[in-house]
Design a protein around this motif. Structure first.
Motif, PDB file in Angstrom:
ATOM      1  N   ARG A  16       0.820  -1.224   0.000  1.00  0.00           N
ATOM      2  CA  ARG A  16       0.000   0.000   0.000  1.00  0.00           C
ATOM      3  C   ARG A  16       0.849   1.268   0.000  1.00  0.00           C
ATOM      4  O   ARG A  16       0.492   2.259  -0.625  1.00  0.00           O
ATOM      5  N   VAL A  17       1.972   1.260   0.708  1.00  0.00           N
ATOM      6  CA  VAL A  17       2.765   2.493   0.843  1.00  0.00           C
ATOM      7  C   VAL A  17       3.832   2.682  -0.231  1.00  0.00           C
ATOM      8  O   VAL A  17       4.314   3.797  -0.418  1.00  0.00           O
ATOM      9  N   MET A  18       4.199   1.632  -0.932  1.00  0.00           N
ATOM     10  CA  MET A  18       5.300   1.772  -1.889  1.00  0.00           C
ATOM     11  C   MET A  18       5.041   2.806  -2.984  1.00  0.00           C
ATOM     12  O   MET A  18       5.953   3.587  -3.300  1.00  0.00           O
ATOM     13  N   PRO A  19       3.868   2.904  -3.579  1.00  0.00           N
ATOM     14  CA  PRO A  19       3.672   3.968  -4.573  1.00  0.00           C
ATOM     15  C   PRO A  19       3.900   5.364  -3.981  1.00  0.00           C
ATOM     16  O   PRO A  19       4.441   6.248  -4.646  1.00  0.00           O
ATOM     17  N   PHE A  20       3.530   5.558  -2.725  1.00  0.00           N
ATOM     18  CA  PHE A  20       3.743   6.821  -2.028  1.00  0.00           C
ATOM     19  C   PHE A  20       5.241   7.119  -1.911  1.00  0.00           C
ATOM     20  O   PHE A  20       5.719   8.183  -2.305  1.00  0.00           O
ATOM     21  N   THR A 105       9.162  32.861  10.332  1.00  0.00           N
ATOM     22  CA  THR A 105       9.363  32.331   8.978  1.00  0.00           C
ATOM     23  C   THR A 105       9.163  30.813   8.893  1.00  0.00           C
ATOM     24  O   THR A 105       9.558  30.194   7.919  1.00  0.00           O
ATOM     25  N   TYR A 106       8.556  30.214   9.911  1.00  0.00           N
ATOM     26  CA  TYR A 106       8.387  28.753   9.958  1.00  0.00           C
ATOM     27  C   TYR A 106       7.210  28.349   9.076  1.00  0.00           C
ATOM     28  O   TYR A 106       6.051  28.430   9.467  1.00  0.00           O
ATOM     29  N   TYR A 107       7.507  27.906   7.857  1.00  0.00           N
ATOM     30  CA  TYR A 107       6.508  27.520   6.867  1.00  0.00           C
ATOM     31  C   TYR A 107       6.601  26.011   6.683  1.00  0.00           C
ATOM     32  O   TYR A 107       7.667  25.478   6.347  1.00  0.00           O
ATOM     33  N   ALA A 108       5.499  25.312   6.925  1.00  0.00           N
ATOM     34  CA  ALA A 108       5.574  23.849   6.932  1.00  0.00           C
ATOM     35  C   ALA A 108       4.272  23.216   6.475  1.00  0.00           C
ATOM     36  O   ALA A 108       3.219  23.857   6.426  1.00  0.00           O
ATOM     37  N   VAL A 109       4.401  21.931   6.169  1.00  0.00           N
ATOM     38  CA  VAL A 109       3.249  21.071   5.964  1.00  0.00           C
ATOM     39  C   VAL A 109       3.486  19.808   6.787  1.00  0.00           C
ATOM     40  O   VAL A 109       4.602  19.283   6.834  1.00  0.00           O
ATOM     41  N   TYR A 110       2.441  19.371   7.476  1.00  0.00           N
ATOM     42  CA  TYR A 110       2.471  18.141   8.256  1.00  0.00           C
ATOM     43  C   TYR A 110       1.611  17.117   7.519  1.00  0.00           C
ATOM     44  O   TYR A 110       0.485  17.420   7.112  1.00  0.00           O
ATOM     45  N   PHE A 111       2.141  15.895   7.374  1.00  0.00           N
ATOM     46  CA  PHE A 111       1.416  14.896   6.590  1.00  0.00           C
ATOM     47  C   PHE A 111       1.703  13.492   7.084  1.00  0.00           C
ATOM     48  O   PHE A 111       2.593  13.282   7.912  1.00  0.00           O
ATOM     49  N   GLU A 112       0.936  12.534   6.557  1.00  0.00           N
ATOM     50  CA  GLU A 112       1.097  11.120   6.898  1.00  0.00           C
ATOM     51  C   GLU A 112       1.190  10.280   5.637  1.00  0.00           C
ATOM     52  O   GLU A 112       0.591  10.620   4.614  1.00  0.00           O
ATOM     53  N   ASP A 113       1.921   9.176   5.726  1.00  0.00           N
ATOM     54  CA  ASP A 113       1.923   8.202   4.639  1.00  0.00           C
ATOM     55  C   ASP A 113       0.613   7.407   4.697  1.00  0.00           C
ATOM     56  O   ASP A 113      -0.172   7.568   5.646  1.00  0.00           O
ATOM     57  N   PRO A 114       0.332   6.549   3.730  1.00  0.00           N
ATOM     58  CA  PRO A 114      -0.923   5.785   3.742  1.00  0.00           C
ATOM     59  C   PRO A 114      -1.089   4.834   4.926  1.00  0.00           C
ATOM     60  O   PRO A 114      -2.191   4.349   5.164  1.00  0.00           O
ATOM     61  N   CYS A 115      -0.022   4.558   5.674  1.00  0.00           N
ATOM     62  CA  CYS A 115      -0.126   3.715   6.865  1.00  0.00           C
ATOM     63  C   CYS A 115      -0.159   4.537   8.157  1.00  0.00           C
ATOM     64  O   CYS A 115      -0.185   3.973   9.248  1.00  0.00           O
TER      65      CYS A 115
END
Length: 126
Positions: A16-20, A105-115
């Motif tokens: 499931r996660v490999m394409p990511f 100046t702290y510009y970020a994105v927080y994210f998760e993998d499919p798992c």
């Protein structure tokens, strides 16, 4: 000298996660692959073991937690680019991309993998 060596990441569903990760990790500089039966390894340019690498293995019992892996971005545009890529390849954006009150100046994105493993892509000047 940067003392970073590697990350050994567990996921509960490797297929499931490999394409990511096949799309994300090369964008973060992990452009070489050294896969085996049990590990998928993405390394930076150069010769192992002298370069940083990101290794992924399956553990059906793995449960994601609040640990977070952070990556530097060269500018805000790169943060935006990674956020778009995350959405396109099956990840989840948890917050951002935007300025956070950590510093002006702290510009970020927080994210998760499919798992459910958590990440941050950040650019800051101070």
């Amino acid at each position: 000298m940067n003392k970073f060596s590697h990350i050994d990441l567990r996921v509960h569903d490797l297929q499931r996660v490999m394409p990511f990760y096949e799309k994300l990790l090369p964008e973060l500089g992990f452009t070489q692959t050294f896969h085996s039966a049990n590990w998928r390894v993405f390394a930076a340019e150069g010769k192992l073991p002298d370069v940083p690498y990101f290794a992924i293995t399956e553990d059906k019992e793995h449960q994601p937690n609040s640990n977070l892996i952070g990556f530097w971005a060269k500018d805000q545009a790169e943060v935006d680019q990674i956020a778009k890529l995350v959405q396109e390849c099956g990840g989840t954006i948890n917050d951002g991309p935007r300025l956070f009150p950590i510093s002006p100046t702290y510009y970020a994105v927080y994210f998760e993998d499919p798992c459910g493993n958590k990440y941050e892509m950040v650019h800051r000047l101070n």
